[in-house]
Design a protein around this motif. Structure first.
Motif, PDB file in Angstrom:
ATOM      1  N   THR A   1       0.742  -1.183  -0.003  1.00  0.00           N
ATOM      2  CA  THR A   1      -0.025  -0.007  -0.022  1.00  0.00           C
ATOM      3  C   THR A   1       0.726   1.244   0.005  1.00  0.00           C
ATOM      4  O   THR A   1       1.859   1.335   0.948  1.00  0.00           O
ATOM      5  CB  THR A   1      -0.898   0.071   1.171  1.00  0.00           C
ATOM      6  N   CYS A   2       0.696   2.100  -1.015  1.00  0.00           N
ATOM      7  CA  CYS A   2       1.450   3.385  -0.891  1.00  0.00           C
ATOM      8  C   CYS A   2       0.723   4.478  -0.785  1.00  0.00           C
ATOM      9  O   CYS A   2      -0.285   4.793  -1.396  1.00  0.00           O
ATOM     10  CB  CYS A   2       1.817   3.573  -2.354  1.00  0.00           C
ATOM     11  N   PHE A   3       1.043   5.358   0.398  1.00  0.00           N
ATOM     12  CA  PHE A   3       0.174   6.382   0.726  1.00  0.00           C
ATOM     13  C   PHE A   3       0.693   7.712   0.112  1.00  0.00           C
ATOM     14  O   PHE A   3      -0.070   8.788   0.408  1.00  0.00           O
ATOM     15  CB  PHE A   3       0.238   6.388   2.247  1.00  0.00           C
TER      16      PHE A   3
ATOM     17  N   PRO B   1       8.209  -1.820 -14.164  1.00  0.00           N
ATOM     18  CA  PRO B   1       7.827  -1.048 -13.364  1.00  0.00           C
ATOM     19  C   PRO B   1       6.484  -1.736 -12.617  1.00  0.00           C
ATOM     20  O   PRO B   1       5.708  -2.682 -13.169  1.00  0.00           O
ATOM     21  CB  PRO B   1       7.368   0.217 -14.093  1.00  0.00           C
ATOM     22  N   VAL B   2       6.121  -1.275 -11.345  1.00  0.00           N
ATOM     23  CA  VAL B   2       4.922  -1.757 -10.859  1.00  0.00           C
ATOM     24  C   VAL B   2       3.573  -1.112 -11.280  1.00  0.00           C
ATOM     25  O   VAL B   2       3.573   0.205 -11.654  1.00  0.00           O
ATOM     26  CB  VAL B   2       5.055  -1.817  -9.118  1.00  0.00           C
ATOM     27  N   ASP B   3       2.508  -1.800 -11.210  1.00  0.00           N
ATOM     28  CA  ASP B   3       1.284  -1.269 -11.456  1.00  0.00           C
ATOM     29  C   ASP B   3       0.554  -0.470 -10.296  1.00  0.00           C
ATOM     30  O   ASP B   3       0.759  -1.089  -9.115  1.00  0.00           O
ATOM     31  CB  ASP B   3       0.228  -2.445 -12.070  1.00  0.00           C
ATOM     32  N   SER B   4      -0.117   0.286 -10.368  1.00  0.00           N
ATOM     33  CA  SER B   4      -0.649   1.184  -9.165  1.00  0.00           C
ATOM     34  C   SER B   4      -2.370   1.198  -9.521  1.00  0.00           C
ATOM     35  O   SER B   4      -2.792   1.832 -10.441  1.00  0.00           O
ATOM     36  CB  SER B   4      -0.061   2.224  -9.230  1.00  0.00           C
ATOM     37  N   LEU B   5      -3.121   0.990  -8.505  1.00  0.00           N
ATOM     38  CA  LEU B   5      -4.476   0.987  -8.320  1.00  0.00           C
ATOM     39  C   LEU B   5      -5.060   1.885  -7.281  1.00  0.00           C
ATOM     40  O   LEU B   5      -4.603   1.615  -6.197  1.00  0.00           O
ATOM     41  CB  LEU B   5      -5.303  -0.627  -8.252  1.00  0.00           C
ATOM     42  N   PRO B   6      -5.806   2.893  -7.314  1.00  0.00           N
ATOM     43  CA  PRO B   6      -5.984   3.907  -6.148  1.00  0.00           C
ATOM     44  C   PRO B   6      -7.129   2.794  -5.498  1.00  0.00           C
ATOM     45  O   PRO B   6      -7.923   2.356  -5.961  1.00  0.00           O
ATOM     46  CB  PRO B   6      -6.784   5.160  -7.029  1.00  0.00           C
ATOM     47  N   ILE B   7      -7.034   3.332  -4.041  1.00  0.00           N
ATOM     48  CA  ILE B   7      -8.118   2.697  -3.286  1.00  0.00           C
ATOM     49  C   ILE B   7      -8.540   3.789  -2.545  1.00  0.00           C
ATOM     50  O   ILE B   7      -7.863   4.647  -1.953  1.00  0.00           O
ATOM     51  CB  ILE B   7      -7.257   1.827  -2.042  1.00  0.00           C
TER      52      ILE B   7
END
Length: 79
Positions: free
Chosen positions: A30-32, A48-54
């Motif tokens: 989890t990236c804040f 590169p990593v994929d990112s999904l908003p939460i």
């Protein structure tokens, strides 16, 4: 007063949380910091990593079974 500032800071960070995952080795976190980019995976140094908003009312759960079985589930909290 200080505790209210901490609560407000926490809520602000939670509004910008992202679930990040590497498609090569499946490292996840989890990236804040919503603006943070990962040019390479911190674990395998691969793609590169994929990112999904939460959202504040969403959650995810990671279950690992054995060596190669990973199950991700996403949901909404009942608030």
């Amino acid at each position: 007063m200080a505790s209210q500032q901490l609560i407000n800071g926490y809520k602000k960070r939670m509004q910008k949380a992202n679930f990040v995952i590497c498609s090569s080795c499946f490292w996840c976190a989890t990236c804040f910091d919503a603006g943070k980019e990962f040019p390479a995976c911190p674990a395998c140094k691969g793609s590169p990593v994929d990112s999904l908003p939460i959202s504040e009312n969403e959650f995810y759960k990671v279950e690992i079974a054995g060596n190669r079985n990973i199950e991700l589930s996403f949901g909404r909290s009942e608030r």
